[in-house]
Design an enzyme around this catalytic site. Structure first.
Site, PDB file in Angstrom:
ATOM      1  N   GLY A  13       4.841  27.703 -77.954  1.00 48.49           N
ATOM      2  CA  GLY A  13       4.127  26.422 -77.876  1.00 48.49           C
ATOM      3  C   GLY A  13       4.300  25.628 -79.162  1.00 48.49           C
ATOM      4  O   GLY A  13       3.357  25.000 -79.639  1.00 48.49           O
ATOM      5  N   ASP A  64       7.226  29.911 -69.918  1.00 49.50           N
ATOM      6  CA  ASP A  64       5.804  30.019 -69.544  1.00 49.50           C
ATOM      7  C   ASP A  64       5.334  31.391 -70.024  1.00 49.50           C
ATOM      8  O   ASP A  64       5.773  32.416 -69.488  1.00 49.50           O
ATOM      9  CB  ASP A  64       5.673  29.886 -68.025  1.00 49.50           C
ATOM     10  N   VAL A  65       4.467  31.417 -71.016  1.00 53.55           N
ATOM     11  CA  VAL A  65       4.076  32.712 -71.597  1.00 53.55           C
ATOM     12  C   VAL A  65       3.265  33.578 -70.628  1.00 53.55           C
ATOM     13  O   VAL A  65       3.063  34.757 -70.883  1.00 53.55           O
ATOM     14  CB  VAL A  65       3.299  32.564 -72.935  1.00 53.55           C
ATOM     15  N   ASN A  91       1.313  31.160 -80.703  1.00 52.92           N
ATOM     16  CA  ASN A  91       0.518  29.937 -80.896  1.00 52.92           C
ATOM     17  C   ASN A  91       0.129  29.280 -79.577  1.00 52.92           C
ATOM     18  O   ASN A  91      -0.915  28.623 -79.511  1.00 52.92           O
ATOM     19  CB  ASN A  91       1.339  28.951 -81.748  1.00 52.92           C
ATOM     20  N   TYR A 155     -13.069  30.137 -72.823  1.00 55.27           N
ATOM     21  CA  TYR A 155     -12.225  29.998 -74.017  1.00 55.27           C
ATOM     22  C   TYR A 155     -12.654  30.994 -75.092  1.00 55.27           C
ATOM     23  O   TYR A 155     -11.833  31.729 -75.646  1.00 55.27           O
ATOM     24  CB  TYR A 155     -12.317  28.555 -74.532  1.00 55.27           C
TER      25      TYR A 155
HETATM   26  N1  LIG Z   1      -6.747  22.434 -82.310  1.00 50.13           N
HETATM   27  C1  LIG Z   1      -7.799  23.141 -82.742  1.00 50.13           C
HETATM   28  O1  LIG Z   1      -8.775  22.603 -83.291  1.00 50.13           O
HETATM   29  C2  LIG Z   1      -7.805  24.649 -82.569  1.00 50.13           C
HETATM   30  C3  LIG Z   1      -8.961  25.348 -82.907  1.00 50.13           C
HETATM   31  C4  LIG Z   1      -8.989  26.730 -82.753  1.00 50.13           C
HETATM   32  C5  LIG Z   1      -7.877  27.399 -82.269  1.00 50.13           C
HETATM   33  N2  LIG Z   1      -6.751  26.703 -81.942  1.00 50.13           N
HETATM   34  C6  LIG Z   1      -5.612  27.474 -81.423  1.00 50.13           C
HETATM   35  O2  LIG Z   1      -4.449  27.181 -82.177  1.00 50.13           O
HETATM   36  C7  LIG Z   1      -3.306  27.130 -81.300  1.00 50.13           C
HETATM   37  C8  LIG Z   1      -2.639  25.775 -81.407  1.00 50.13           C
HETATM   38  O3  LIG Z   1      -3.626  24.755 -81.193  1.00 50.13           O
HETATM   39  P1  LIG Z   1      -3.228  23.337 -80.563  1.00 50.13           P
HETATM   40  O4  LIG Z   1      -4.494  22.545 -80.487  1.00 50.13           O
HETATM   41  O5  LIG Z   1      -2.046  22.776 -81.274  1.00 50.13           O
HETATM   42  O6  LIG Z   1      -2.831  23.862 -79.108  1.00 50.13           O
HETATM   43  P2  LIG Z   1      -2.447  23.088 -77.774  1.00 50.13           P
HETATM   44  O7  LIG Z   1      -1.754  21.845 -78.115  1.00 50.13           O
HETATM   45  O8  LIG Z   1      -3.651  23.031 -76.897  1.00 50.13           O
HETATM   46  O9  LIG Z   1      -1.447  24.166 -77.154  1.00 50.13           O
HETATM   47  C9  LIG Z   1      -0.258  24.521 -77.832  1.00 50.13           C
HETATM   48  C10 LIG Z   1       0.868  24.602 -76.879  1.00 50.13           C
HETATM   49  O10 LIG Z   1       0.664  25.691 -75.984  1.00 50.13           O
HETATM   50  C11 LIG Z   1       1.597  25.492 -74.954  1.00 50.13           C
HETATM   51  N3  LIG Z   1       1.193  26.172 -73.727  1.00 50.13           N
HETATM   52  C12 LIG Z   1       0.046  26.045 -73.015  1.00 50.13           C
HETATM   53  N4  LIG Z   1       0.106  26.840 -71.920  1.00 50.13           N
HETATM   54  C13 LIG Z   1       1.294  27.491 -71.972  1.00 50.13           C
HETATM   55  C14 LIG Z   1       1.950  28.446 -71.150  1.00 50.13           C
HETATM   56  N5  LIG Z   1       1.392  28.920 -70.032  1.00 50.13           N
HETATM   57  N6  LIG Z   1       3.186  28.873 -71.518  1.00 50.13           N
HETATM   58  C15 LIG Z   1       3.759  28.400 -72.622  1.00 50.13           C
HETATM   59  N7  LIG Z   1       3.217  27.514 -73.449  1.00 50.13           N
HETATM   60  C16 LIG Z   1       1.990  27.056 -73.117  1.00 50.13           C
HETATM   61  C17 LIG Z   1       1.722  23.994 -74.735  1.00 50.13           C
HETATM   62  O11 LIG Z   1       3.117  23.718 -74.681  1.00 50.13           O
HETATM   63  P3  LIG Z   1       3.732  22.415 -73.940  1.00 50.13           P
HETATM   64  O12 LIG Z   1       3.098  21.234 -74.637  1.00 50.13           O
HETATM   65  O13 LIG Z   1       5.181  22.538 -74.168  1.00 50.13           O
HETATM   66  O14 LIG Z   1       3.347  22.498 -72.485  1.00 50.13           O
HETATM   67  C18 LIG Z   1       1.028  23.401 -75.973  1.00 50.13           C
HETATM   68  O15 LIG Z   1       1.787  22.414 -76.598  1.00 50.13           O
HETATM   69  C19 LIG Z   1      -3.815  27.451 -79.896  1.00 50.13           C
HETATM   70  O16 LIG Z   1      -3.667  28.826 -79.623  1.00 50.13           O
HETATM   71  C20 LIG Z   1      -5.293  27.074 -79.984  1.00 50.13           C
HETATM   72  O17 LIG Z   1      -6.100  27.781 -79.057  1.00 50.13           O
HETATM   73  C21 LIG Z   1      -6.702  25.351 -82.071  1.00 50.13           C
END
Ligand SMILES: NC(=O)c1ccc[n+]([C@@H]2O[C@H](COP(=O)([O-])OP(=O)(O)OC[C@H]3O[C@@H](n4cnc5c(N)ncnc54)[C@H](OP(=O)(O)O)[C@@H]3O)[C@@H](O)[C@H]2O)c1
Length: 245
Positions: A13, A64-65, A91, A155
């Site tokens: 991701g 797709d993970v 990620n 979540y």
């Molecule tokens: N943002 C925050 O404040 C926050 C806080 C706590 C934890 N986190 C964690 O940090 C990580 C990154 O955060 P983020 O906000 O940047 O995440 P995000 O944009 O919500 O997700 C990251 C990527 O995951 C990919 N994804 C989703 N479902 C998938 C699947 N089934 N197979 C493959 N790829 C998949 C998507 O790829 P595509 O776009 O290519 O579809 C997306 O771009 C995540 O694990 C999130 O839970 C984030």
């Protein structure tokens, strides 16, 4: 200056937001970087072009993970292109709000498929290669896996499970592979959260602001480059929000 020179990394991701920042940080530290994407093909291709302009060996793969066959195929391609793997960053993740009483089984399963089963499948497929290189796995957990957020039961539970998976993998894959997790708090990624909510969370945070993707990437880079003796740790990157909630 380039602690990851000659090393290879995979960020799932990795096309946008935090994953992109992680890919850029690993590349800046000298690594060859592969990213996976699901829907963000354009952003993924654009990141690869940016990295190649900086003379980084980079590649993007659709995966797709949640799908074991997809994961096996992507793992095979990364290993074919890079000849091995040193750092895996799990990620890819899914996030949504839902009230407990209206949460459907489908929402529950989707959350667990992406946030828990996905990192398990990817780590399992790449463990033999990581073992050969005395590699590292870094999972992206969440402050929500440590603190109960009442409008995010599925979540929070999926991320708590991922934290436990981190600990189990740290033991099961020792002594060859170090496994740690970074647990971000509120990170501003330009997503759906409203300006008012962002301001409210910043006000609750002891450091009086939300975090940035680059700050999460710094913590990932720490685990990617720190002593291999550090394993089984969950590092919150939250400005102290976890202390206040
Ligand atoms: N943002 C925050 O404040 C926050 C806080 C706590 C934890 N986190 C964690 O940090 C990580 C990154 O955060 P983020 O906000 O940047 O995440 P995000 O944009 O919500 O997700 C990251 C990527 O995951 C990919 N994804 C989703 N479902 C998938 C699947 N089934 N197979 C493959 N790829 C998949 C998507 O790829 P595509 O776009 O290519 O579809 C997306 O771009 C995540 O694990 C999130 O839970 C984030």
């Amino acid at each position: 200056m380039s602690p990851l020179q000659g090393k290879s990394a995979l960020v799932t991701g990795g096309a946008e937001r935090i994953g992109r920042a992680i890919a850029l940080a690993l590349a800046a530290a000298g690594a060859r970087v592969a990213i996976t994407y699901l829907h963000s093909e354009r952003a993924a291709r654009s990141l690869v072009r940016d990295l190649e302009r900086q003379h980084v060996n980079a590649t993007a793969l659709k995966c797709d993970v949640c799908n074991p066959a997809d994961v096996r195929k992507a793992a095979k391609r990364v290993l074919h292109e890079f000849g091995g793997l040193d750092v895996l960053v799990n990620n890819a993740g899914f996030y949504e709000s839902a009230l407990l009483e209206s949460l459907t089984p489908q929402q529950w399963d989707r959350m667990f498929h992406t946030n828990t089963r996905g990192p398990f499948l990817v780590a399992q497929a790449l463990a033999p290669a990581l073992r050969e290189r005395k590699g590292r796995i870094i999972n992206l957990g969440s402050l929500g896996g440590v603190r109960p957020w009442s409008s995010h039961a599925h979540y929070c539970v999926s991320k708590a499970a991922l934290h436990m998976l981190t600990l189990v993998m740290a033991k099961a894959l020792a002594p060859a592979i170090a496994v740690n997790a970074v647990a971000p708090g509120m990170i501003e990624t330009g997503g759906k959260t409203s300006a008012r909510q962002l301001a409210e969370l910043a006000a609750k945070t002891p450091l009086r602001r939300n975090g940035s993707p680059a700050e999460v990437a710094e913590a990932v880079l720490f685990f990617a480059t720190a002593s291999h003796f550090i394993t089984g740790q969950i590092l919150c990157v939250d400005g102290g929000l976890g202390l206040a909630t």
